[in-house]
Motif scaffolding. Structure first.
Motif, mmCIF file in Angstrom:
data_model
loop_
_atom_site.group_PDB
_atom_site.id
_atom_site.type_symbol
_atom_site.label_atom_id
_atom_site.label_comp_id
_atom_site.label_asym_id
_atom_site.label_seq_id
_atom_site.Cartn_x
_atom_site.Cartn_y
_atom_site.Cartn_z
ATOM 1 N N MET A 1 0.841 -1.182 0.000
ATOM 2 C CA MET A 1 0.000 0.000 0.000
ATOM 3 C C MET A 1 0.883 1.242 0.000
ATOM 4 O O MET A 1 2.010 1.199 0.491
ATOM 5 N N PRO A 2 0.406 2.335 -0.528
ATOM 6 C CA PRO A 2 1.200 3.569 -0.486
ATOM 7 C C PRO A 2 1.502 3.952 0.959
ATOM 8 O O PRO A 2 0.615 3.983 1.803
ATOM 9 N N GLU A 3 2.759 4.233 1.244
ATOM 10 C CA GLU A 3 3.149 4.663 2.579
ATOM 11 C C GLU A 3 3.413 6.170 2.563
ATOM 12 O O GLU A 3 3.224 6.824 1.541
ATOM 13 N N LEU A 4 3.833 6.707 3.700
ATOM 14 C CA LEU A 4 3.965 8.156 3.813
ATOM 15 C C LEU A 4 4.769 8.795 2.688
ATOM 16 O O LEU A 4 4.349 9.806 2.122
ATOM 17 N N PRO A 5 5.948 8.255 2.317
ATOM 18 C CA PRO A 5 6.693 8.893 1.224
ATOM 19 C C PRO A 5 5.912 8.941 -0.082
ATOM 20 O O PRO A 5 5.962 9.940 -0.808
ATOM 21 N N GLU A 6 5.187 7.855 -0.390
ATOM 22 C CA GLU A 6 4.412 7.846 -1.623
ATOM 23 C C GLU A 6 3.291 8.888 -1.592
ATOM 24 O O GLU A 6 2.987 9.538 -2.600
ATOM 25 N N VAL A 7 2.661 9.045 -0.418
ATOM 26 C CA VAL A 7 1.590 10.030 -0.287
ATOM 27 C C VAL A 7 2.161 11.449 -0.381
ATOM 28 O O VAL A 7 1.576 12.329 -1.009
ATOM 29 N N GLU A 8 3.317 11.669 0.231
ATOM 30 C CA GLU A 8 3.946 12.987 0.153
ATOM 31 C C GLU A 8 4.375 13.297 -1.277
ATOM 32 O O GLU A 8 4.216 14.434 -1.755
ATOM 33 N N VAL A 9 4.912 12.306 -1.974
ATOM 34 C CA VAL A 9 5.286 12.514 -3.377
ATOM 35 C C VAL A 9 4.042 12.819 -4.214
ATOM 36 O O VAL A 9 4.071 13.664 -5.110
ATOM 37 N N THR A 10 2.940 12.149 -3.909
ATOM 38 C CA THR A 10 1.686 12.442 -4.603
ATOM 39 C C THR A 10 1.246 13.878 -4.348
ATOM 40 O O THR A 10 0.833 14.593 -5.271
ATOM 41 N N ARG A 11 1.341 14.317 -3.084
ATOM 42 C CA ARG A 11 0.979 15.712 -2.766
ATOM 43 C C ARG A 11 1.829 16.688 -3.581
ATOM 44 O O ARG A 11 1.304 17.639 -4.172
ATOM 45 N N MET A 12 3.124 16.423 -3.634
ATOM 46 C CA MET A 12 4.004 17.308 -4.391
ATOM 47 C C MET A 12 3.697 17.247 -5.884
ATOM 48 O O MET A 12 3.795 18.244 -6.594
ATOM 49 N N GLY A 13 3.297 16.056 -6.350
ATOM 50 C CA GLY A 13 3.028 15.883 -7.772
ATOM 51 C C GLY A 13 1.768 16.573 -8.245
ATOM 52 O O GLY A 13 1.731 17.159 -9.330
#
Length: 270
Positions: A1-13
């Motif tokens: 599952m997406p973890e914190l780094p993936e969610v943060e990268v999504t926010r930045m994206g």
């Protein structure tokens, strides 16, 4: 599952495409997510998105009328596409933007969430129980050592508890414990303050590095621009049970802790 780094990268994206954009239309193709998508989400219509923040694994889209809260669940991903692009299977929610682009939530397992709150305080039942963000000063060795007093739960389970600290998911717990030389089954209460200092530093390091490199490459995750992350290429233990330790060449051991796959080195972690 997406973890914190993936969610943060999504926010930045997604932020450059959404901030200061007006929502022309809200489309709900399947409301049956982890919680039903509320009809009130339509209040986003005509609203300008002012900012996007992350709290734990939740993304918060702020506008004058309120806050939309999004969660990617186990398999969700957010993509920014042309509004004219055909829908894909498992596209459940879409924001049509004034720019001609859309934000779409695609989620095969439908464990994600889209919620609406007129005030952020209305979301306390979702957010209030969460521990500190791991990359802030509020998360430090003194705090973690104090929280661990009398806790006989394993250190791996302890640091993955969102009430203790948010966002230290399975991948990064495995990695940080290896980097710190701590056995994942060791009781949280039996770890010294000095060791907690090392562990906190490594949790921050491994998460920051993953964010910088674009998030871990997982089969269910892609950035908003469709490019995968590359942190998985540098994992020391996660997913490597039976392979040689990169530090000492001993075969890595795999086991389950709290129903989560765990990999460690018997020689390097005590």
């Amino acid at each position: 599952m997406p973890e914190l780094p993936e969610v943060e990268v999504t926010r930045m994206g997604i932020s450059p495409y959404l901030i200061s954009q007006t929502v022309k239309k809200v489309a709900v193709y399947n409301p049956n997510m982890r919680w039903p998508i509320p009809a009130e989400i339509a209040e986003l219509n005509g609203q300008m998105i002012e900012k996007i923040e992350r709290r734990a694994k939740y993304l918060l889209l702020y506008c004058t009328a309120g806050v939309a809260l999004l969660h990617l669940g186990m398999s969700g991903k957010l993509c920014v596409v042309s509004s004219s692009e055909p829908l894909k299977k498992h596209d459940h929610f879409e924001l049509f933007l004034q720019s001609g682009k859309s934000l779409r939530l695609n989620d095969t397992r439908r464990f994600g969430a889209v919620l609406w709150f007129n005030e952020l305080s209305d979301a306390d039942h979702v957010l209030a129980h969460l521990g500190p963000e791991p990359l802030t000063d509020n998360f430090n060795s003194e705090y973690l050592h104090q929280k661990a007093q009398k806790r006989q739960v394993s250190i791996k389970t302890f640091i993955m508890d969102n009430k203790v600290v948010v966002g230290v998911g399975n991948i990064y717990a495995n990695e940080a414990l290896f980097m710190s030389g701590i056995h994942p089954k060791k009781a949280a209460a039996k770890i010294s303050l000095a060791k907690y200092k090392i562990l906190v530093e490594n949790i921050k390091l491994v998460l920051a590095k993953a964010i910088k490199q674009g998030g871990t490459t997982l089969k269910d995750f892609s950035q908003a621009d469709g490019k995968p992350g590359y942190f998985a290429q540098e994992l020391m233990v996660y997913g490597r049970a039976g392979e040689k330790c990169k530090k000492c060449d001993l075969e890595l051991t795999g086991l389950m802790i709290s129903q989560r796959a765990t990999v460690y080195c018997k020689n390097c972690q005590k």
